[in-house]
Structures are given as structure tokens and as C-alpha cells.
Design a protein around this motif. Structure first.
Motif, PDB file in Angstrom:
ATOM      1  N   GLY A 123       0.843  -1.195   0.000  1.00  0.00           N
ATOM      2  CA  GLY A 123       0.000   0.000   0.000  1.00  0.00           C
ATOM      3  C   GLY A 123       0.873   1.237   0.000  1.00  0.00           C
ATOM      4  O   GLY A 123       2.105   1.159  -0.033  1.00  0.00           O
ATOM      5  N   LYS A 124       0.246   2.407   0.054  1.00  0.00           N
ATOM      6  CA  LYS A 124       1.000   3.665  -0.006  1.00  0.00           C
ATOM      7  C   LYS A 124       1.957   3.794   1.162  1.00  0.00           C
ATOM      8  O   LYS A 124       3.127   4.141   1.010  1.00  0.00           O
ATOM      9  CB  LYS A 124       0.025   4.849  -0.021  1.00  0.00           C
ATOM     10  N   TRP A 125       1.454   3.508   2.373  1.00  0.00           N
ATOM     11  CA  TRP A 125       2.259   3.675   3.585  1.00  0.00           C
ATOM     12  C   TRP A 125       3.456   2.727   3.576  1.00  0.00           C
ATOM     13  O   TRP A 125       4.598   3.152   3.795  1.00  0.00           O
ATOM     14  CB  TRP A 125       1.381   3.432   4.806  1.00  0.00           C
ATOM     15  N   SER A 126       3.210   1.430   3.335  1.00  0.00           N
ATOM     16  CA  SER A 126       4.298   0.441   3.360  1.00  0.00           C
ATOM     17  C   SER A 126       5.270   0.655   2.195  1.00  0.00           C
ATOM     18  O   SER A 126       6.470   0.395   2.330  1.00  0.00           O
ATOM     19  CB  SER A 126       3.723  -0.978   3.326  1.00  0.00           C
ATOM     20  N   THR A 127       4.785   1.141   1.054  1.00  0.00           N
ATOM     21  CA  THR A 127       5.664   1.418  -0.091  1.00  0.00           C
ATOM     22  C   THR A 127       6.625   2.562   0.234  1.00  0.00           C
ATOM     23  O   THR A 127       7.817   2.503  -0.096  1.00  0.00           O
ATOM     24  CB  THR A 127       4.827   1.770  -1.338  1.00  0.00           C
ATOM     25  N   LYS A 128       6.112   3.600   0.891  1.00  0.00           N
ATOM     26  CA  LYS A 128       6.968   4.729   1.283  1.00  0.00           C
ATOM     27  C   LYS A 128       8.056   4.256   2.250  1.00  0.00           C
ATOM     28  O   LYS A 128       9.206   4.687   2.156  1.00  0.00           O
ATOM     29  CB  LYS A 128       6.126   5.825   1.934  1.00  0.00           C
ATOM     30  N   LEU A 129       7.687   3.380   3.190  1.00  0.00           N
ATOM     31  CA  LEU A 129       8.663   2.865   4.151  1.00  0.00           C
ATOM     32  C   LEU A 129       9.746   2.067   3.440  1.00  0.00           C
ATOM     33  O   LEU A 129      10.945   2.239   3.716  1.00  0.00           O
ATOM     34  CB  LEU A 129       7.963   2.000   5.201  1.00  0.00           C
ATOM     35  N   TYR A 130       9.343   1.185   2.518  1.00  0.00           N
ATOM     36  CA  TYR A 130      10.320   0.361   1.793  1.00  0.00           C
ATOM     37  C   TYR A 130      11.254   1.232   0.960  1.00  0.00           C
ATOM     38  O   TYR A 130      12.473   1.011   0.938  1.00  0.00           O
ATOM     39  CB  TYR A 130       9.599  -0.649   0.907  1.00  0.00           C
ATOM     40  N   GLN A 131      10.691   2.222   0.277  1.00  0.00           N
ATOM     41  CA  GLN A 131      11.515   3.108  -0.546  1.00  0.00           C
ATOM     42  C   GLN A 131      12.501   3.894   0.313  1.00  0.00           C
ATOM     43  O   GLN A 131      13.651   4.114  -0.076  1.00  0.00           O
ATOM     44  CB  GLN A 131      10.622   4.064  -1.337  1.00  0.00           C
ATOM     45  N   MET A 132      12.069   4.291   1.497  1.00  0.00           N
ATOM     46  CA  MET A 132      12.931   5.048   2.406  1.00  0.00           C
ATOM     47  C   MET A 132      14.119   4.202   2.866  1.00  0.00           C
ATOM     48  O   MET A 132      15.276   4.648   2.838  1.00  0.00           O
ATOM     49  CB  MET A 132      12.106   5.505   3.614  1.00  0.00           C
ATOM     50  N   LEU A 133      13.845   2.958   3.283  1.00  0.00           N
ATOM     51  CA  LEU A 133      14.904   2.113   3.827  1.00  0.00           C
ATOM     52  C   LEU A 133      15.775   1.487   2.747  1.00  0.00           C
ATOM     53  O   LEU A 133      16.936   1.149   2.995  1.00  0.00           O
ATOM     54  CB  LEU A 133      14.294   1.006   4.698  1.00  0.00           C
ATOM     55  N   SER A 134      15.234   1.288   1.557  1.00  0.00           N
ATOM     56  CA  SER A 134      16.008   0.651   0.492  1.00  0.00           C
ATOM     57  C   SER A 134      16.833   1.637  -0.323  1.00  0.00           C
ATOM     58  O   SER A 134      17.653   1.227  -1.150  1.00  0.00           O
ATOM     59  CB  SER A 134      15.073  -0.119  -0.454  1.00  0.00           C
ATOM     60  N   SER A 135      16.627   2.935  -0.106  1.00  0.00           N
ATOM     61  CA  SER A 135      17.398   3.927  -0.859  1.00  0.00           C
ATOM     62  C   SER A 135      18.869   3.845  -0.449  1.00  0.00           C
ATOM     63  O   SER A 135      19.204   3.619   0.717  1.00  0.00           O
ATOM     64  CB  SER A 135      16.865   5.336  -0.609  1.00  0.00           C
TER      65      SER A 135
END
Length: 719
Positions: A405-417
Motif C-alpha cells: 500500500g502507499k504507507w508500506s511502499t513509502k517505508l520500503y523506498q525510504m529504507l532501500s534507498s
């Protein structure tokens, strides 16, 4: 340790036997109180209650200058339910799980009629997967609603005569419509009385019945779908009645001493808005709208109190009172930031968050944790299954988050950057919440079927069984994990079965993993299978996750429930005797809305005072341990490692042994019927967590009668 030593080690002491007797007496007393409450609900619409019992009780309480008529409904409905909740707290404190599970399979075995009642009766349909027990209780509850409705009407309609109707300038059908509208509202109150009980996350009533707030959400949904049509018909009947009487102006009246129509309409409107957003198709597409509109429950209950008055409110208030206590405790817990020690970023768009936790915090497998990350959203809270075991990892708590979802996608993108290193990530939590006990050991075999991220609750179960196997004090059932993934990269989720800290797998643990990749027909390039580990620098203000009320949380909860109610009684009693009674004289002359607001304010303040005091006392007691844990944490540097299951040649222990008992199937779907029916054992526990169709298929197999040894349990993400 051989079998005879194991039996002697698990023999209960005299103290345990005494506790069992006390627990039995508490459950018996709770049952008696519950049956008494149901008896009152059954008796309420009858003439015996309304013409014989009620007048006598009103006379007794009506002459009181301390509580007045409010005391009648308080002691009939509010007091018994809160007493039952306090007894539930005492029962759960005595039942509190120990660090080591001293159960043998024979002690927890069960079957026969009880096992048959837990099997799925309905698999498809609007109710979802429903057991025979649930269906029976649902039928009994609907029967209670119908009983109330028809008995109310049967007793009310004969009292409506042409002469009485003429005196009120009504036609007969108008008088009957008004009477029916009132009685429909009374029937709706039965649903409202139970509506909030299933959503009390820290409830002391649900665990006594072997339920959790997560598994009970469907009961809240059922009650909501019953409540709103009833209240809607109640409101429409009055609108039709007022229109026919040329009194449509009644819709905007606010009576000082009687029911406020405007408050009732605002209650109904807020309820309809919440109800409209609960339908599955809308909730899936617009979850955030569903999430935020549900805060209208505050508006709903506030205007409901003003509509019916505080005296009548105590009939439906017990569940809401327990919800308010729970909600304020959650608010207090969420004010602190917790320490996020590390994270693992998987190639399957998945992250594992590892938190520091207090050593004394114990929880059972399949427990959930609500997480808020202000840098993504300050208002959104999301529940995730805890994958760690408190028996295996004393100072660590882990959750797995799949980017869906939007929330979990933002978290993944933040940590995987690539530029994200060791920057502190502010996180708040509520929980953990879960079952008070588990009965996995009663089965000879366990079959766990998962789809995608549905594997997470089973990771916690496997880790818990690993911890039990190390103690060698109980027999461990054979474990079969059947997991289906869409893509080959999702196989990396199997690396999360074992914690990051080293451990040795016991030879007593018999586990077989069948992993299916449905979309990809071959493994992907090794470069895409890297697992990145991030470590975070501790902040002095961050605290390890701990129980908001400490190790003896059930006793503290009982103290809050009882003391806040006692404070409420004393303050309202004094206020009634020295302020309201001199004006009112028990003749309904005092402003009803003002009285309701005063009582509501006193109740809220008493809850805040007692809850805050309990939390502060526990914080002072356990702050020393928390500060020591934060100081003793080492922060390793970020690393990357290949997935063990992508690279089958890996030389590691104990990961190697886990890889060896795993079979990978590419381009296939699991033949669930074959696996379930071929599983050996007199009792086979079958758990499923995943898509709706998968849960339905497993439920259908277990309820088909092809194998009598299959015991079904569905784990769904209802929150």
C-alpha cells in the motif's frame, strides 16, 4: 530427557493446583454474571419486568438523593459487566504464561464434540468462514433481537386505543408507528451494548473465551451491520410520523428535559457515514477514508448520550467504558518513541524491523503490533504480525512489512534507498496484542498454509516451537509449512524464519517446508537476491518496547477499571446530592443535556486520572532497566548478504539445516488437498493465512469430512 523425566518435570505443584481451583471458580462466577445479564436482556421487554419489577426498583432508586434514577441502570447493567471484566483480569493474571511451557500433549489434548463445533460450517458467503459455534451464537443473538422486537410490540400495541390516539390528535396507524419507532430504537440498543467489546484490544473478556481482538473484529462488523439498519429504520419511522402529523419541525427541536431529536439525527448521520465506508470493495480502494471516518465514533457516542440521557446510557455503556479505558492506555503508550535497532531490507519489497524490547515483556505467537511512523504519516497506525518469539529473543521484537500500500511502499523506498544509512527513524507503537495462550502442542502435526506475506504469523509460531524444543520439556509436533509466493524474489522471506542471532536447531524439531513460486518458472539472478541489513544509532529518548502497565498488567487493568468507576460514583453522587437534586427534586427538572455532559466529563476525567497514575507508577519502576538496555546496545555497520534460499550452496549453520528441509517448486500451485489429507497424526492442526480464496479452500477441505483429524484455524488480517 526421556519421557518419564519429561512427565515428572511437568507434574503440577500444589500451588498450581490451587490456582486451577481459583481459576475455575472465577470462570464459574463470570458465567453466572453473564447469564444474569442475558436474563435481564430477555426479561426487559416483558410485562413482568415493566409492570412489576421496574416500578419497584424505580421507587427505591428514585427516592435516593445520591444517584437518583441513574443508579438503577448503573447497578443493573454497568456494574455487573465491569465486575466481570475485573474477574477476567484476575483470571488472566493467574493464567499468565511462564517463560518455559511445561505442557505435554496429553494435558492439552481435546476433541470430540468441542473440536467438531470449531470446524467451519460456512465457508463462502457474506459472513466469511464461520464455525458451528459462531453460527449458533449468532442465531441466538438474532433470536434475542427478534424476541425483544416482537414482545415490545405485543405489549405496546394493545395499549394503543382509538380514545388514547384521539386525545393525542393521532390516527391509529400514526400512534402505532410512533410506538413501533420507539421499540425499534430499544432493539438497536441491544446491538450497541455489545458493539465495542470486540474492538477492545486489551480486553480481559475476550482472552477468557480464547479470543483476540484481531479474531473478534468480524463480530464487531456483524454487530455494526445489524445496528445501522435498525437505527436507520428507527429514524425513518419518526420522520414519517412527524411528516404525517405536520410536525416536521420536531426534527430541529432540542428538548431540555426529554430526548433531543437533533442529537439523535446527528448520531444517525455519523453512524451512516461510518457504515458506508465499511463495505469491503470501498475499504480496499479507499482505506484511508475508511480509517479516518471511523473516528466519527466519538461524534456518534457523544450525541447518542445527549439523545437518550445518561441514565439510559448505562444500559449500553459497559462495552464503551472498557473501550475508553483501553483507548486512553493506547494513547499513553503511543506518546513514547521506541528504539528501532536494525532493519533487514529484502528483495521481495519487504522489510523486517527489529526493535529493542524489555526483558519482562512476554507475548504469544500470532500477536500483533500497531506501528506509527510520523515521517510517513502522523495519523496512520498499521497492524503487523510479530515474527519474533519472546521465549527465544529476550531483548528483541521483530515485525515484517510487505510493500502493498502507499504507507508500506513509502517505508520500503525510504529504507532501500542507497543514501539511507544509520539515521534515526522515529517510531511509536501500541501493543503487542495477542492470544492469552496457545494450544499448538495439543496436535501431533501442524500444517501451516500461507500466501505471500501471510507467512509472518507462522514465523512466530516456528520460532516459539524452536524455543520449546530447546527446553526438551515438551513434545513438539511435526511442522509442515506450505507457502505460496508470486515471484522468485519472495523466497527471501524464508530467511526470516530464523532470527539474526545465532542459535542451534534442536534435533527434536521436525520441520518440512514446501515453497511454491506460482509466477516465475526458475530462480532469478543472484544479484537480485541480496538482503541488506541496516543498523540505527540509539537515541537517548527512545525506549525499549514494554507492556504499558508492566508485568502485572492484568492486575493494574483491574485496578484502573474498578478505581475509575468508584471515583465516578463518588463524584457523581456528591454532585447529584448537593448540586443537581436541590434543583431537580428527582422530577426531571434539571437540564438533561447538562447532566449527561457532566457525567460524561467526570467519567472521562476519572479514566484519565487512574490510567495516568498506573502508567506513571510502572514507568518509574521499570525505567532503570530500560536505560541499561539502551546503553548496552552495540551498533554494527550495515551489511549485505545473499538469500540462503536463493543460493542453495550456502555453508551456514543453522540456516543450512533449514535450507536442507525446504523444497522449492517453481511455476506450480500447491495441491492443498493432497498435503492435508496425507498428513499423519491423530490430531492435525491446520492454520491458514493468506488470500480469501486460499482460506476458503483450506476451510472447505477441513470441513468436508474426508479426514476427521483436521482441526482448522484461519488467521486473517481483519484490522
Amino acid at each position: 530427557m526421556d519421557k518419564s523425566e519429561r512427565v515428572s518435570a511437568t507434574k503440577p505443584s500444589s500451588g498450581d493446583e490451587f490456582k486451577d481451583v481459583i481459576k475455575g471458580l472465577i470462570k464459574l462466577l463470570m458465567l453466572v454474571i453473564f447469564l444474569g445479564i442475558i436474563f435481564i436482556w430477555i426479561l426487559m421487554p416483558t410485562l413482568i419486568y415493566r409492570t412489576k419489577w421496574l416500578p419497584v426498583m424505580r421507587t427505591e432508586f428514585g427516592t435516593s438523593t445520591f444517584l437518583g434514577a441513574t443508579g438503577l441502570t448503573f447497578f443493573m447493567f454497568m456494574f455487573p459487566m465491569v465486575l466481570m471484566a475485573c474477574l477476567g483480569c484476575l483470571y488472566l493474571h493467574l493464567k499468565k504464561p511462564k517463560i518455559t511451557n511445561h505442557l505435554t500433549r496429553g494435558e492439552v489434548s481435546g476433541g470430540g464434540m468441542f473440536a467438531a463445533m470449531k470446524r467451519p460450517m460456512l465457508v463462502k458467503g457474506p459472513l466469511g468462514i464461520v464455525s458451528a459455534t459462531e453460527l449458533i451464537f449468532l442465531a441466538m443473538f438474532v433470536a434475542l433481537l427478534l424476541w425483544n422486537f416482537f414482545i415490545y410490540l405485543r405489549n405496546a400495541f394493545p395499549m394503543i386505543t382509538p380514545q388514547i390516539a384521539a386525545k393525542r390528535h393521532q390516527k391509529m396507524w400514526q400512534a402505532m408507528l410512533e410506538g413501533m419507532a420507539i421499540r425499534i430504537g430499544l432493539v438497536g440498543n441491544v446491538c450497541l451494548a455489545f458493539l465495542f467489546i470486540p474492538v477492545v484490544r486489551g480486553s480481559s473478556l475476550l482472552p477468557v473465551l480464547g479470543l483476540t481482538s484481531e479474531s473478534s473484529i468480524k463480530y464487531h462488523i456483524w454487530l455494526g451491520h445489524l445496528l445501522m439498519p435498525i437505527f436507520t429504520v428507527h429514524g425513518l419511522c419518526f420522520i414519517i410520523y412527524w411528516a404525517s402529523m405536520h410536525e416536521i419541525s420536531q426534527m430541529v427541536t432540542w428538548s431540555k428535559t426529554e430526548m433531543s431529536n437533533v442529537a439523535g439525527e446527528l448520531t444517525l448521520l455519523s453512524g451512516l457515514v461510518m457504515w458506508a465506508t465499511t463495505y469491503p470493495s470501498f475499504r480496499r480502494k479507499f482505506f484511508e477514508i475508511f480509517f479516518y471516518t471511523h473516528y466519527l465514533y466519538i461524534v456518534f457516542m457523544f450525541f447518542y448520550v445527549l439523545h437518550v440521557g445518561i441514565a439510559f446510557c448505562f444500559i449500553i455503556f459497559p462495552g464503551f467504558y472498557m473501550f475508553m479505558v483501553d483507548r486512553f492506555l493506547r494513547f499513553l503508550q503511543s506518546r513514547d518513541n521506541v528504539r528501532l535497532s536494525s532493519a533487514r531490507v529484502l528483495p521481495s519489497n519487504t522489510v523486517e524491523l527489529n526493535f529493542s524490547k524489555a526483558k519482562g515483556l512476554m507475548y504469544n505467537p500470532t500477536s500483533i503490533l500497531f506501528v506509527n511512523i510520523p515521517s510517513i504519516s502522523k495519523l496512520q497506525w498499521h497492524p503487523f504480525t510479530i515474527t519474533s518469539s519472546s521465549k527465544l529473543e529476550a531483548e528483541n521484537l521483530s515485525i515484517v512489512i510487505k510493500s502493498e500500500g502507499k504507507w508500506s511502499t513509502k517505508l520500503y523506498q525510504m529504507l532501500s534507498s542507497s543514501d539511507y544509512t544509520d539515521r534515526a527513524l522515529s517510531v511509536s507503537v501500541e501493543g503487542p496484542y495477542g492470544p492469552s495462550s496457545t494450544d499448538f502442542l495439543r496436535h501431533d502435526s501442524l500444517v501451516m498454509v500461507s500466501g505471500g506475506s501471510g507467512i509472518t504469523p507462522f514465523i512466530s509460531i516456528i520460532r516459539d516451537l524452536i524455543a520449546m524444543a530447546q527446553t526438551k520439556l515438551c513434545e513438539i509436533p511435526k511442522i509442515t509449512l506450505i507457502c505460496a509466493f508470486k515471484n522468485a524474489s519472495d523466497i527471501s522471506m524464508l530467511d526470516l524464519i530464523l532470527p539474526t542471532s545465532g542459535l542451534e536447531l534442536s534435533s527434536d524439531l521436525n520441520i518440512q517446508i514446501e515453497a511454491f513460486v506460482t509466477k516465475d518458472k526458475e530462480p532469478r539472478n543472484e544479484e537480485t537476491q541480496k538482503i541488506r541489513t541496516l543498523s540505527f544509532k540509539p537515541s537517548p529518548s527512545d525506549q525499549p518496547i514494554s507492556a504499558i502497565l508492566g508485568p502485572n498488567s492484568w492486575l493494574w487493568l483491574a485496578a484502573i477499571l474498578s478505581s475509575s468507576l468508584i471515583i465516578f460514583l463518588i463524584v457523581v453522587g456528591v454532585m447529584t446530592e448537593y448540586y443537581i437534586y436541590p434543583i431537580d427534586q428527582n422530577k426531571n427538572m434539571y437540564n438533561a443535556a447538562s447532566r449527561s455532559l457532566l457525567c460524561l466529563l467526570v467519567l472521562c476525567v476519572s479514566i484519565m486520572m487512574t490510567s495516568s497514575a498506573a502508567v506513571l507508577l510502572n514507568k518509574k519502576k521499570y525505567n532503570v532497566e530500560s536505560s541499561k538496555q539502551v546503553q548496552n546496545v552495540d551498533v554494527p555497520s550495515p551489511t549485505s548478504s545473499p538469500s540462503s534460499f536463493a543460493d542453495r550452496e550456502i555453508e551456514s549453520t543453522p540456516q543450512e539445516s533449514l535450507v536442507q528441509c525446504t523444497n522449492l517448486h517453481y511455476g506450480e500451485r500447491p495441491d492443498l488437498k493432497k498435503y492435508l489429507l496425507e498428513t499423519k497424526g491423530s490430531s492435525v492442526g491446520v492454520m491458514v493465512c493468506g488470500p480469501k480464496k486460499m482460506r476458503q479452500e483450506v476451510a472447505r477441505i477441513c470441513s468436508s469430512g474426508l479426514a476427521e483429524n483436521l482441526h482448522f484455524e484461519s488467521i486473517s488480517f481483519s484490522w
